[in-house]
Design a protein around this motif. Sequence first.
Motif, short mmCIF file in Angstrom:
data_model
loop_
_atom_site.label_atom_id
_atom_site.label_comp_id
_atom_site.label_asym_id
_atom_site.label_seq_id
_atom_site.Cartn_x
_atom_site.Cartn_y
_atom_site.Cartn_z
N GLU A 1 -7.14 27.74 60.90
CA GLU A 1 -6.83 28.14 62.27
C GLU A 1 -7.69 29.34 62.69
O GLU A 1 -8.24 29.37 63.79
CB GLU A 1 -5.34 28.48 62.38
N ILE A 2 -7.81 30.32 61.78
CA ILE A 2 -8.65 31.49 62.06
C ILE A 2 -10.11 31.07 62.24
O ILE A 2 -10.82 31.56 63.10
CB ILE A 2 -8.55 32.51 60.90
N ARG B 1 -0.22 39.02 60.77
CA ARG B 1 -0.29 37.62 61.22
C ARG B 1 -0.08 37.52 62.72
O ARG B 1 -0.62 36.63 63.37
CB ARG B 1 0.72 36.77 60.46
N VAL C 1 -11.03 37.48 65.98
CA VAL C 1 -10.60 38.18 64.77
C VAL C 1 -10.96 37.33 63.55
O VAL C 1 -11.04 36.11 63.65
CB VAL C 1 -9.08 38.43 64.76
N MET D 1 -10.01 36.92 59.27
CA MET D 1 -8.96 37.32 58.36
C MET D 1 -9.34 36.97 56.92
O MET D 1 -9.93 35.92 56.66
CB MET D 1 -7.66 36.61 58.74
N PRO E 1 -5.76 31.92 67.68
CA PRO E 1 -6.60 32.79 66.84
C PRO E 1 -8.09 32.64 67.15
O PRO E 1 -8.83 33.62 67.15
CB PRO E 1 -6.30 32.30 65.42
N ALA F 1 -3.31 38.44 64.25
CA ALA F 1 -4.25 37.33 64.09
C ALA F 1 -3.95 36.17 65.02
O ALA F 1 -4.83 35.38 65.35
CB ALA F 1 -4.23 36.84 62.64
N GLY F 2 -2.68 36.06 65.41
CA GLY F 2 -2.28 34.93 66.24
C GLY F 2 -1.73 33.78 65.44
O GLY F 2 -1.53 32.68 65.95
N LEU F 3 -1.49 34.01 64.16
CA LEU F 3 -0.90 32.96 63.33
C LEU F 3 0.60 32.87 63.56
O LEU F 3 1.22 31.87 63.22
CB LEU F 3 -1.18 33.23 61.85
#
Lengths: 373, 312
Positions: free
Chosen positions: B210-211, A47, A77, A79, A72, A50-52
Amino acid sequence: MATIEILGIEKRYGDTSVLKNVSLSVEDGEFLTLVGPSGCGKSTLLRIIAGLEAPDAGALRIADRDVAKDRPKQRNVAMVFQSYALYPHLTVLDNIVMPLRMRRLTAAQRFPLLGRWMPGTRRIEREIRAEAEQVASILGVEPLLARKPGQLSGGQRQRVALGRAMVRQPAVFLMDEPLSNLDAKLRVQMRSEIMALHRQIGATFVYVTHDQAEAMTMSDRVAVMMEGELLQVAAPEQLYSDPDDLRVAEMIGSPQINAVPVHALNRQLCLAWQLSQDTAVAAFRPENAIITRPADAMLNGTVAVSEHLGADVFVHVRLDGDAGTIVIRTDRTSPRHTAGTAVGVSVEGRHVLRFDAKKKRCRPSQDHGALVA
Amino acid sequence: MTALSSPRNAISAAGARPASASKQRGDRRGWLYSAPAVVTMGVLLFGPLLAVMLFSLTDWQLGQEQFSFIGARNFQELFADTVFWKSLRNTFLYVLLVVPGTVILGLIVAVLLESSNELKGLYRTAHFIPVMAATSAMAIVWGTMLHPTIGLFNHILYGLGYSGVSWLRDEHTALLALVLIGIWQGFGYAMVLFIAGLKAIPQNLYDAAEIDGADSVMDRMRLVVLPMIGPVLMFVMVVTAVRAFSVFDTVRVLTAGGPNYSTDVLLYRLNTESFDYLRTGYGAALTVVFLGIVIAITLLQAKIMDRRVHYS
């Protein structure tokens, strides 16, 4: 293209430290698996990539670019989640196109109803749709495009989730236990599909799992994590034959490696196995032990149970002198060992792995230094 | 195969013989078991409804011993009455302002409360207090606050250098003031339901959004929050609308329908006709109209929203 550089990442939630100074570098196009028991921090690390989630300390570079402050969206990227995380109210097609819509259409063009009439919207929507259909055909979900996720089976949902990740051709794929919710048969099938996908698109994959079999079969390299620490990063064969840490040795391989505390061994055996002074645990794989007559062996015990699994037979032997139980793998052609029989166990010294009291491997160079006199 | 299926055949053959007799007995027993519910519903729901419908066709006045059926005369009189139309217009205006206000304010507060853990319980309780408080008591407090000379609102206006407003005694502001009170009173209820709905959204849907690049508040709202709380949203809108339609206490306590009928609403009209003028038949006709509107709106809302709401 897209290497990942992780340097000294720390993460804590309140008083618990989830990641302790984790450093790792992933090569471009590599399939790297993070494996470890639940709660070891592997998902948190994913995570963070991912930047979460934001790390408390450390640096993160993707494709030679510092991404520590990027959202993100800016990291390129994709996911895939364990629970698929598809939007349940949208059709399969709408799910797959979402990353493209969010990136290529402006906020005005995405505006409900009115957006359709903004200049360029229709052309871009057409392109997006064509790309999504292409991805869907690769994954074999083309006939499902008009359905909603609720009408799909687990395997189909996972394919759609893969499609949503693939559609914008990211440099890095992050997968968080994507196969855990599937049944055993489908899991094996999806495993090879994901491997084929990796070969086909050549992107960098970081794959999180708690299933060591998945980690061993799919990856170029495996990173074993435990309690927030990275224990070893190596190719699957090397992890199995040359583990750095007893915990790694115990996690990889089924049945588990046999770990015998040195204090329970007689002096002769310590000499034969060339155990150094700092060795606390001697370990050997079930297939490297041989059952002999009690008189011929330095390690003795009684058979606790024999498990017949078709081709293999696992013989559980309770060692004399409180040294615990070990498992020996024999094949079905070898003589049967009934419970209660006294047997001897023989292991060649070259198959014995030596670990110190901190569970770290005692490397041969140290071994030569201080042999048990 | 035959060995497997024969026991099942035997069972169905055995079951077939006394079927009609046992079915009759089963039916009777079924009715017996449901009798308490059927009787209660009949006495408490359908009976009164039927009575009201009958009364609406009579000229009965409360307390009189005799009445006669006069057909649709009550309805004719009703539809010819300008005060009725004005109260109908006021009611719709009230609903159209209170429902969106309540829903939007409730949703915003719910989202804000869910985004932080700081003093969550306190804020939640504070926002729910208006729902629990007795409306007529609260209406008196509001009446004081909106009072032209001693009211808090006007004192604030004076302080800012404006002249005061006679909130509840001005035709142009009276209904608006009631709308504000209505929103204030109802949004806590909406908020509590929205919080429950928000809690049910799995975290990884936000992650996926968000992704996917939906990282602004508006995008997240549209892609995740609103669709996922759709059923709750639908419920809140129906309940709020029905409640707004039956607004009464604040009107009764604060304005008595005035000034110049500008805050006269359906239920207040109904109350006035039935219990002030004792025209029960006429009041019953109003009730029938009121019920018709509420049912129609509930059905319409359900039908429209059902098509757009995703029930997982």
